[in-house]
Design an enzyme around this catalytic site. Structure first.
Site, PDB file in Angstrom:
ATOM      1  N   HIS A  12      29.968  49.918  29.317  1.00 53.42           N
ATOM      2  CA  HIS A  12      28.545  49.993  28.920  1.00 53.42           C
ATOM      3  C   HIS A  12      28.386  50.256  27.418  1.00 53.42           C
ATOM      4  O   HIS A  12      27.876  51.303  26.997  1.00 53.42           O
ATOM      5  CB  HIS A  12      27.807  51.071  29.737  1.00 53.42           C
ATOM      6  CG  HIS A  12      26.326  50.821  29.798  1.00 53.42           C
ATOM      7  ND1 HIS A  12      25.533  51.194  30.854  1.00 53.42           N
ATOM      8  CD2 HIS A  12      25.484  50.189  28.927  1.00 53.42           C
ATOM      9  CE1 HIS A  12      24.273  50.839  30.629  1.00 53.42           C
ATOM     10  NE2 HIS A  12      24.217  50.222  29.455  1.00 53.42           N
TER      11      HIS A  12
ATOM     12  N   GLY B 267      27.012  47.728  25.304  1.00 50.08           N
ATOM     13  CA  GLY B 267      26.208  46.609  24.786  1.00 50.08           C
ATOM     14  C   GLY B 267      25.533  46.912  23.454  1.00 50.08           C
ATOM     15  O   GLY B 267      25.536  46.091  22.539  1.00 50.08           O
TER      16      GLY B 267
HETATM   17  O1  GLV Z   1      21.775  49.713  28.490  1.00 52.85           O
HETATM   18  C1  GLV Z   1      21.339  50.040  27.435  1.00 52.85           C
HETATM   19  C2  GLV Z   1      19.956  50.317  27.184  1.00 52.85           C
HETATM   20  O2  GLV Z   1      19.142  50.248  28.118  1.00 52.85           O
HETATM   21  O3  GLV Z   1      19.624  50.635  26.030  1.00 52.85           O
END
Ligand code: GLV
Length: 308
Positions: free
Chosen positions: A273, A275
Site C-alpha cells: 500500500h 500508491g
Molecule cells: O490509499 C490511499 C489513499 O486513500 O490516500
C-alpha cells in the site's frame, strides 16, 4: 506538528511509527476538537461518541475515506477533510509500475537473477505481454483512473473502456474512453485496473466469476482498496491460470500475513500500500490535513472537504 503547535494547539499524539492502538485512540480522542487520522484508523460511531460533542473536524491523510463513518459524522455535524488530487500522479505511476511488473513477470525475473535460477538467455523464458494494440479496462474512471489511462496510452494501448457508477462526460473526447458494462469490461480487456472507491457497489466486485470471465492473458491490477476483490476468488483464479497475472498494492487485510497463498504465486506481485508514497505527495498531503484542521477550528469552511 510545527504548524499546529505554532497556532497554540495542544497536540495529543501517538509517538510511534505505527497506528495508534484502538484503546489509546478511544481514550485520547476524548475532548478533541479535531482529529488527524490515517486510512488505517477506523473512525466509526464509537470514536465519534468517545470524542464528544465539541469535535469539529476529522482530517484524513488519504484520498479514500471508506474508514470513516460518514453518516455518524453528519449526525454529529463534523466536517470531513481529505487529500484529493495531490496523490493522483504518484498513485497512477505506481499503477503503471504494477501493470508492467505483472505483465512482464518481474517477480520471477528478480528472483531468478538473485538466486541463480538465471542460466543462459533462452528465447521463451519469462515472456510476458506488451501493451501495443491492447485494450485497457478501468474500473473507477476518476482522477486516478484517467491518469492511468493516459499513461498507458503512451505505451500503445489502443482501446480504453471503463465501468463505474455513471458515464463521465468528456472522456470520449479526451481519452477516447468508452463506458461499458462490467461484463464487457472483464471479458474484453487485456489489462484491468481497479482505481475505484470502496463502496457497497464495488465491494467484492472482482470475484471468482469476474476473473473467470476475463481473458486468459488478462493482467489484473488493484491500487484501490483490498475490499473490491474477493481474495479467495483471486487466489483460485491465479492458481488455475484463469488470468495471466495480478499486481496488488492493496489487500485484505493489511498487512497481508506473510504466509498468505497470494505470496506463494509467481504470477502475483504485491506491494505494501504505497500508491501515494512519494516525498512530494506525502508532504503536500500532510499540509492539506493541517489546512483542513486549522480552517475547521476557526469555524471556516475547510479547503479540502468532502461534500456529503
Ligand atoms: O490509499 C490511499 C489513499 O486513500 O490516500
Amino acid at each position: 506538528m510545527r504548524r499546529l503547535e505554532q497556532q497554540g494547539f495542544e497536540l495529543v499524539q501517538w509517538p510511534k511509527d505505527s497506528s495508534m492502538p484502538r484503546e489509546t485512540l478511544l481514550k485520547d480522542v476524548r475532548g478533541a476538537e479535531g482529529i488527524i487520522c490515517m486510512l488505517s484508523d477506523k473512525i466509526d460511531k464509537q470514536v465519534f461518541d468517545a470524542a464528544g460533542p465539541q469535535l469539529k473536524v476529522v482530517s484524513t491523510m488519504s484520498v479514500g475515506y471508506d474508514h470513516i463513518d460518514l453518516r455518524t459524522a453528519k449526525e454529529h455535524g463534523v466536517k470531513i477533510g481529505y487529500t484529493p488530487d495531490v496523490l493522483t500522479d504518484a498513485t497512477a505511476d505506481l499503477t503503471v509500475l504494477l501493470t508492467l511488473a505483472a505483465a512482464r513477470q518481474m517477480k520471477s525475473g528478480v528472483r531468478a537473477a538473485e538466486t541463480g535460477e538465471w542460466r543462459e538467455w533462452r528465447p521463451d523464458w519469462l515472456c510476458g505481454y506488451q501493451f501495443k494494440g491492447k485494450t485497457l479496462g478501468v474500473v473507477g474512471m476518476g482522477r486516478i483512473g484517467q491518469a492511468v489511462a493516459s499513461r498507458l496510452k503512451a505505451f500503445g494501448i489502443d482501446r480504453v473502456i471503463y465501468w463505474g457508477r455513471n458515464e463521465k462526460p468528456g472522456l470520449k473526447e479526451s481519452l477516447n474512453a468508452h463506458f461499458v458494462t462490467f461484463d464487457e469490461l472483464t471479458s474484453t480487456s487485456d489489462f484491468i485496473v481497479a482505481c475505484c472507491a470502496l463502496t457497497p457497489e464495488t465491494k467484492d466486485v472482482f470475484n471468482y466469476d469476474a476473473f473467470k470471465n476475463m481473458k486468459k492473458n488478462a493482467i489484473f491490477v488493484n491500487t484501490a482498496r483490498g475490499g473490491v476483490v474477493d481474495q479467495d476468488g483471486l487466489v483460485k483464479a491465479l492458481q488455475e491460470n484463469l488470468i495471466a497475472g495480478a499486481g496488488l498494492d492493496v489487500t485484505n487485510p493489511e498487512p497481508l500475513p506473510t504466509d498468505h497463498p497470494l505470496f506463494k504465486l509467481d504470477n502475483c506481485v504485491i506491494l505494501p500500500h504505497i500508491g501515494s508514497a512519494t516525498i512530494e505527495a506525502r508532504e503536500t498531503m500532510g499540509d492539506m490535513c493541517v489546512d483542513n484542521v486549522l480552517a475547521a477550528l476557526k469555524n471556516e469552511s475547510i479547503p479540502f472537504g468532502l461534500k456529503y
